[in-house]
Design a protein around this motif. Sequence first.
Motif, PDB file in Angstrom:
ATOM      1  N   ALA A   1       2.711   7.655   5.144  1.00 31.04           N
ATOM      2  CA  ALA A   1       2.400   6.393   4.475  1.00 31.04           C
ATOM      3  C   ALA A   1       2.491   5.212   5.443  1.00 31.04           C
ATOM      4  CB  ALA A   1       3.341   6.177   3.287  1.00 31.04           C
TER       5      ALA A   1
ATOM      6  N   VAL B   1      -4.937   6.986  -2.412  1.00 30.38           N
ATOM      7  CA  VAL B   1      -4.609   5.556  -2.427  1.00 30.38           C
ATOM      8  C   VAL B   1      -5.020   4.904  -1.108  1.00 30.38           C
ATOM      9  CG1 VAL B   1      -2.743   3.864  -2.571  1.00 30.38           C
ATOM     10  CG2 VAL B   1      -2.751   5.849  -4.086  1.00 30.38           C
ATOM     11  N   GLY B   2      -4.841   5.615   0.004  1.00 23.65           N
ATOM     12  CA  GLY B   2      -5.221   5.055   1.295  1.00 23.65           C
ATOM     13  C   GLY B   2      -6.690   4.724   1.359  1.00 23.65           C
TER      14      GLY B   2
ATOM     15  N   ALA C   1       1.898   9.822  -4.950  1.00 21.59           N
ATOM     16  CA  ALA C   1       2.345  11.086  -4.357  1.00 21.59           C
ATOM     17  C   ALA C   1       3.486  11.680  -5.169  1.00 21.59           C
ATOM     18  CB  ALA C   1       2.784  10.862  -2.911  1.00 21.59           C
TER      19      ALA C   1
ATOM     20  N   GLY D   1       0.818  -1.208   0.000  1.00 26.69           N
ATOM     21  CA  GLY D   1       0.000   0.000   0.000  1.00 26.69           C
ATOM     22  C   GLY D   1       0.848   1.252   0.000  1.00 26.69           C
ATOM     23  N   ALA D   2       1.912   1.253   0.823  1.00 21.95           N
ATOM     24  CA  ALA D   2       2.804   2.408   0.860  1.00 21.95           C
ATOM     25  C   ALA D   2       3.498   2.599  -0.482  1.00 21.95           C
ATOM     26  CB  ALA D   2       3.835   2.238   1.976  1.00 21.95           C
TER      27      ALA D   2
ATOM     28  N   PHE E   1      -0.995   3.066   5.920  1.00 20.70           N
ATOM     29  CA  PHE E   1      -1.071   1.713   5.374  1.00 20.70           C
ATOM     30  C   PHE E   1      -0.690   0.620   6.377  1.00 20.70           C
ATOM     31  CE2 PHE E   1      -0.379   4.551   1.760  1.00 20.70           C
ATOM     32  CZ  PHE E   1      -1.523   4.246   1.014  1.00 20.70           C
TER      33      PHE E   1
ATOM     34  N   TYR F   1      -7.199   1.656  -1.315  1.00 24.17           N
ATOM     35  CA  TYR F   1      -6.458   0.432  -1.026  1.00 24.17           C
ATOM     36  C   TYR F   1      -6.877  -0.192   0.294  1.00 24.17           C
ATOM     37  CZ  TYR F   1      -2.456  -2.649  -0.187  1.00 24.17           C
ATOM     38  OH  TYR F   1      -1.671  -3.732   0.080  1.00 24.17           O
TER      39      TYR F   1
ATOM     40  N   ILE G   1      -1.358  10.223  -1.157  1.00 21.29           N
ATOM     41  CA  ILE G   1      -1.418   9.275  -0.042  1.00 21.29           C
ATOM     42  C   ILE G   1      -2.863   9.026   0.386  1.00 21.29           C
ATOM     43  CG2 ILE G   1      -0.850   8.980   2.412  1.00 21.29           C
ATOM     44  CD1 ILE G   1       1.499   8.438   0.642  1.00 21.29           C
TER      45      ILE G   1
ATOM     46  N   GLY H   1       0.944   4.268  -2.633  1.00 18.14           N
ATOM     47  CA  GLY H   1       0.661   5.619  -2.175  1.00 18.14           C
ATOM     48  C   GLY H   1       1.790   6.590  -2.496  1.00 18.14           C
TER      49      GLY H   1
END
Length: 230
Positions: free
Chosen positions: A55, A157-158, A31, A23-24, A59, A161, A154, A27
Amino acid sequence: MSSATGATRLGWFRTGWPRGAFGALLGIALAALLGHLIPASEGLPWIMAPVGASAVLVFAVPASPLAQPWPVVGGNLISVMVGMAVGKLCALGGIGAPVAVSLAVGGAIAVMALTRCTHPPGGAAAILGAMAGIAPAAHLPGPLAPLALNVIGIVGVGWLYNAATGHPWPHIPVVPPSPAPIRTVTYDREDLDAVLADWDETLDVEPDDLDALFRAVERRVLRRWEDDHK
């Protein structure tokens, strides 16, 4: 591979470090991509260090109060603005950078607390803002623009995800209904560990601390029950 084995491996991914790491990766990739929207002529970095720490929170521990959307957005952006304001004032007053960054971090913590968006990476954002504000060639929006774009990546996506991997974000705890108070009961440590496993969440609170908290609540409930039945 049996279905049970597959479910076990999937469960490990959903709660273990692979889920947070992947995930990070996504993200930070978005970013960085958004950060490149800043014209090169501005001389600003396209990625800001505080989003790396953000991140980790978003995540790896998405259920943490420090990792929710408002703390991520407000904690970073408010802090960098506080830092820039402090840096500029210190520059005008002839105050050096060590004092400027100290005041910036302290001020950022105060403002984050007042606006309910405490986010540890905000301390780093405040230092960035202070250093930018105290620089002779400083001008607005300074690091605020790339940091804002990084934070959008971030948070975007956070949100997608974490939800896709079974950790809806923002985190909303599911509180079961209270049982009927038939009698006073206690629990074993194994019960706490089993509930934490069932929750399928990584919390930024140690199980020992949770156990101590629940034992204290139990003692308080027991004292109240005893007082009511004297």
